[in-house]
Design an enzyme around this catalytic site. Structure first.
Site, mmCIF file in Angstrom:
data_model
loop_
_atom_site.group_PDB
_atom_site.id
_atom_site.type_symbol
_atom_site.label_atom_id
_atom_site.label_comp_id
_atom_site.label_asym_id
_atom_site.label_seq_id
_atom_site.Cartn_x
_atom_site.Cartn_y
_atom_site.Cartn_z
ATOM 1 N N SER A 166 37.461 37.308 45.195
ATOM 2 C CA SER A 166 36.068 37.053 44.830
ATOM 3 C C SER A 166 35.138 37.692 45.857
ATOM 4 O O SER A 166 35.407 37.656 47.064
ATOM 5 C CB SER A 166 35.789 35.552 44.811
ATOM 6 O OG SER A 166 36.609 34.926 43.862
ATOM 7 N N HIS A 203 43.450 38.189 37.989
ATOM 8 C CA HIS A 203 42.085 38.245 38.532
ATOM 9 C C HIS A 203 41.698 39.715 38.679
ATOM 10 O O HIS A 203 41.595 40.217 39.802
ATOM 11 C CB HIS A 203 42.085 37.511 39.878
ATOM 12 C CG HIS A 203 40.734 37.201 40.414
ATOM 13 N ND1 HIS A 203 40.497 36.948 41.737
ATOM 14 C CD2 HIS A 203 39.533 37.087 39.799
ATOM 15 C CE1 HIS A 203 39.210 36.700 41.927
ATOM 16 N NE2 HIS A 203 38.609 36.774 40.765
ATOM 17 N N LYS A 220 37.787 30.404 35.817
ATOM 18 C CA LYS A 220 38.972 30.360 36.671
ATOM 19 C C LYS A 220 39.954 29.289 36.185
ATOM 20 O O LYS A 220 41.164 29.459 36.305
ATOM 21 C CB LYS A 220 38.577 30.076 38.120
ATOM 22 C CG LYS A 220 37.502 31.006 38.656
ATOM 23 C CD LYS A 220 37.898 32.456 38.673
ATOM 24 C CE LYS A 220 36.805 33.250 39.342
ATOM 25 N NZ LYS A 220 36.995 34.637 39.468
ATOM 26 N N ARG A 236 24.233 34.006 42.349
ATOM 27 C CA ARG A 236 24.903 34.676 41.230
ATOM 28 C C ARG A 236 23.945 35.021 40.103
ATOM 29 O O ARG A 236 22.869 34.429 39.981
ATOM 30 C CB ARG A 236 25.967 33.720 40.661
ATOM 31 C CG ARG A 236 27.077 33.368 41.645
ATOM 32 C CD ARG A 236 28.227 34.314 41.505
ATOM 33 N NE ARG A 236 29.226 34.160 42.575
ATOM 34 C CZ ARG A 236 30.414 34.747 42.519
ATOM 35 N NH1 ARG A 236 30.764 35.482 41.485
ATOM 36 N NH2 ARG A 236 31.272 34.609 43.508
ATOM 37 N N TYR A 246 28.846 23.694 39.861
ATOM 38 C CA TYR A 246 28.803 25.089 40.258
ATOM 39 C C TYR A 246 29.838 25.979 39.569
ATOM 40 O O TYR A 246 31.029 25.663 39.534
ATOM 41 C CB TYR A 246 28.967 25.241 41.779
ATOM 42 C CG TYR A 246 28.621 26.660 42.133
ATOM 43 C CD1 TYR A 246 27.295 27.054 42.180
ATOM 44 C CD2 TYR A 246 29.602 27.617 42.271
ATOM 45 C CE1 TYR A 246 26.961 28.373 42.390
ATOM 46 C CE2 TYR A 246 29.274 28.939 42.485
ATOM 47 C CZ TYR A 246 27.953 29.315 42.539
ATOM 48 O OH TYR A 246 27.617 30.623 42.729
ATOM 49 N N ARG A 297 32.916 27.610 44.901
ATOM 50 C CA ARG A 297 34.125 26.894 44.499
ATOM 51 C C ARG A 297 34.670 26.098 45.677
ATOM 52 O O ARG A 297 34.610 26.545 46.811
ATOM 53 C CB ARG A 297 35.204 27.874 44.023
ATOM 54 C CG ARG A 297 35.035 28.337 42.598
ATOM 55 C CD ARG A 297 36.139 29.288 42.189
ATOM 56 N NE ARG A 297 36.063 30.533 42.929
ATOM 57 C CZ ARG A 297 36.849 30.859 43.941
ATOM 58 N NH1 ARG A 297 37.819 30.047 44.334
ATOM 59 N NH2 ARG A 297 36.692 32.002 44.577
ATOM 60 N N ASP A 309 36.194 40.716 35.880
ATOM 61 C CA ASP A 309 36.766 39.630 36.691
ATOM 62 C C ASP A 309 38.179 39.207 36.271
ATOM 63 O O ASP A 309 38.989 38.892 37.124
ATOM 64 C CB ASP A 309 35.836 38.414 36.633
ATOM 65 C CG ASP A 309 36.142 37.372 37.697
ATOM 66 O OD1 ASP A 309 36.465 37.756 38.833
ATOM 67 O OD2 ASP A 309 36.068 36.168 37.391
ATOM 68 N N CYS A 364 34.380 40.866 46.470
ATOM 69 C CA CYS A 364 34.813 42.105 47.131
ATOM 70 C C CYS A 364 34.442 43.326 46.307
ATOM 71 O O CYS A 364 35.028 44.405 46.496
ATOM 72 C CB CYS A 364 36.317 42.087 47.376
ATOM 73 S SG CYS A 364 36.818 40.989 48.699
HETATM 74 O O1 SAT Z 1 32.615 30.711 41.017
HETATM 75 S S1 SAT Z 1 33.510 31.646 40.333
HETATM 76 O O2 SAT Z 1 34.895 31.251 40.532
HETATM 77 O O3 SAT Z 1 33.229 31.645 38.920
HETATM 78 C C1 SAT Z 1 33.270 33.209 40.925
HETATM 79 C C2 SAT Z 1 34.291 33.641 41.885
HETATM 80 O O4 SAT Z 1 34.487 32.985 42.917
HETATM 81 O O5 SAT Z 1 34.914 34.698 41.654
HETATM 82 MN MN MN Z 2 36.494 36.297 40.425
#
Ligand code: SAT
Ligand code: MN
Length: 604
Positions: free
Chosen positions: A258, A236, A216, A379, A207, A79, A287, A260
């Site tokens: 993110s 979140h 998000k 991912r 991405y 991101r 998430d 963790c």
């Molecule tokens: O790339 S995402 O935002 O979907 C995953 C994340 O950073 O938690």
């Molecule tokens: Mn996340």
């Protein structure tokens, strides 16, 4: 071409949707418009197209049936928070932690980039539902995208296709997401949110969180805005059900930044001694959580998503056996390494790499090179139904009742393994001031402590101070509020060794929380919260030295003075919207820490 509005009319009863698709197509000029219905036949067709275009690479179908690899552009792997904007009429509405652009300026700029941007390409129309279909929590969104990768991922991540159009019916109430990959030129990349229009325009990145707009962008940034107006919370957070040996299940919602370990905690395997006694953990979400006050006055939660977009590196049979099982079939891998037999590999998989591996960019990889084979933010995308420990309540329209809220970060020092708040306000304070070391999930430096309130710093769609006030206000609507805790699985000693083993052993900490609620476990009061003493935790079968445990649980006044000082600076940065109650609590804690004045013991 001129978009085929008669097709739109047969696909949807919503005039607003048909008109919006027509308008977007007039702007972007795709060669073809494909309405996605979510069928298996469609999945096969899109997969064939993606394979033919090289967007997907077929993995070993015997070892991993239905699994594919995607390699993204090397400049487009996380991101991009610096290019993510909240476009509200005034800058104050977005607040000091968000990038802001005036709506007219953002629409104008993006319209320029989008003009004719889908020429020669297909526009996929992806209707989806966030939340269980038919739930009063649920919301409909539609994403228009020129990326078949996005279409295939959205199919896994959401309830996509016909169900969404049926739920929308003839209404105009849907999230409008327009995504165009463009040429991935960093100079022409922006992710713009227009909360007042229920709209997101994302240009220039293919991405994950930049392009899968359901995630998000809608389920957090736009939904947090809606939650504030409508009196609920979009967070979140993972959601897990913890079943005790008597068969009673307690639900926990936990916010971590993110990368963790949210996915690992969401599908945790209990340590053998607890498994034997009958402890079980079930995933509701990994998430995002949407939380509303139920008719009984408790806080209820759903997972708006239908799949997981998890970090691959570090996922192993030891750290997350359930994830390893669910990745055996029907999953998309992004930027992981590929073995010569067409299987996947990443660092921390606890499997030796085969000879002749290709790295995440498809180059032959030398294990001695010091380079990573998989990108640190590589991912997997996998449907929740693949999860062996999926909660039977994951699709429940009413959600699950939440008894515990956890905030957590990645901190080498200061923050003890677990800290219980004295009351809701203190818990909100803990969330508001939490810090964490940055990870590879976003572009930028890794390992720097930054304040990440409620793990929402990059995802809150409005002014952070107003968001805290909304959290405080929620208390009056909740009759039986969840107890709030802070955790830190990542504390290290001076030698840099982790003090707590983490992973499945974290269930011991969760058990202490449940015992606290039931009045069955003790704690020590400190100026900054309650901590267990080593003897308050169930440590049967765990080999961790008493010295390490004491260090993991310690509240060190010197470290906490620095911590509170830094939290105070953060309040100054947020400015006048910081609720008075939080400032007050901050001052009280500083006093207590330095032995001035009696600490206040509020009722939970
Ligand atoms: O790339 S995402 O935002 O979907 C995953 C994340 O950073 O938690
Ligand atoms: Mn996340």
């Amino acid at each position: 071409m001129t978009p085929n509005s008669s097709e739109a009319n047969t696909m949807t009863k919503s005039r607003a949707l048909a008109d919006w698709v027509t308008e977007a197509a007039r702007l972007t000029q795709p060669d073809r418009i494909v309405w996605c219905d979510g069928s298996e036949e469609e999945n096969e067709r899109l997969t064939r197209e993606a394979l033919a275009a090289g967007t997907l690479i077929k993995l070993n179908q015997e070892k991993r049936p239905g699994c594919y690899l995607h390699r993204s552009n090397p400049n487009d792997v996380a991101r991009t928070e610096q290019l993510t904007f909240i476009c509200t009429p005034t800058k104050d509405e977005a607040g000091p932690t968000n990038n802001w652009m005036a709506p007219d300026e953002a629409y104008g700029k993006l319209r320029g980039w989008l003009k004719g941007s889908m020429r020669g390409r297909t526009m996929y129309v992806i209707p989806y539902v966030l939340g269980p279909v038919g739930s009063h929590f649920a919301k409909v969104g539609v994403e228009l995208t020129d990326s078949v990768y996005v279409a295939l991922n959205m199919r896994i991540m959401t309830r996509m296709g016909k169900a969404a159009l049926e739920m929308l019916d003839d209404s105009d109430d849907f999230g409008r997401g327009l995504h165009c990959t463009l040429d991935l030129d960093p100079e022409r990349k922006l992710i713009c949110h227009f909360p007042q229009d229920n709209t997101v325009w994302s240009v220039g990145s293919g991405y994950g969180g930049n392009a899968l707009l359901s995630k998000k962008c809608f389920a957090l940034r736009i939904a947090s805005w809606a939650g504030r107006t409508e009196g609920w919370l979009a967070e979140h957070m993972l959601i897990v059900g913890i079943q005790n040996p008597k068969g009673e299940t307690t639900y926990v919602a936990a916010a971590f930044p993110s990368a963790c370990g949210k996915t690992n905690l969401a599908m945790l395997t209990p340590p053998p001694s607890m498994l034997e006694k009958g402890w079980r953990v079930f995933t509701v979400g990994d998430d995002i959580a949407w939380l509303r006050v139920g008719p009984d006055g408790r806080l209820w939660a759903i997972n708006p998503e239908a799949g997981y977009f998890g970090v691959a590196p570090g996922t192993s049979a030891r750290s997350n056996l359930n994830a390893m099982r669910m990745l055996e079939h029907d999953s998309i891998f992004t930027n992981v390494a590929m073995a010569p037999d067409g299987d996947v590999w990443w660092e921390g998989m606890d499997v030796d790499p085969a000879d002749g591996m290709l790295d995440w960019q498809g180059r032959s990889w030398d294990p001695k090179s010091g380079q990573k084979a998989a990108h640190p933010n590589s991912r997997f995308t996998t449907p929740m139904k693949n999860n062996p420990v999926l909660s039977p309540e994951a699709d429940n329209r009413n959600g699950v009742p939440i008894s515990v809220i956890i905030f957590g970060g990645r901190r080498a020092t200061t923050m003890p393994l677990v800290l219980e708040s004295y009351d809701w306000t203190h818990g909100v304070y803990m969330g508001a001031t939490m810090g964490s070391e940055t990870t590879a999930a976003a572009t930028g430096a890794v390992g720097v402590v930054r304040r990440d309130p409620m793990a929402m710093l990059p995802f809150c769609g409005y002014n952070m101070g107003d968001y805290w006030a909304h959290w405080l206000k929620m208390r009056s609507a909740i009759k039986k509020p969840p107890r709030i805790f802070m955790v830190n699985w990542f504390r290290k000693n001076e030698k840099g060794h982790f003090l707590w083993p983490g992973y499945g052993e974290n269930l011991r900490v969760l058990k202490w929380m449940l015992d606290r609620i039931d009045g069955k476990a003790n704690a020590l009061d400190t100026p900054v919260g309650r901590v267990p003493r080593p003897e308050d935790l169930d440590l049967t079968g765990l080999h961790v030295s008493p010295e390490h445990l004491r260090e993991a649980l310690a509240v060190n006044p010197k470290e906490w003075n620095a911590e509170l000082h830094s939290a105070g600076e953060f309040f100054t940065q947020i400015g006048s919207t910081v609720p008075e109650e939080l400032r007050h609590r901050h001052a009280e804690m500083l006093d207590a820490l330095n032995g001035n004045g009696a600490r206040r013991h509020a009722q939970a």
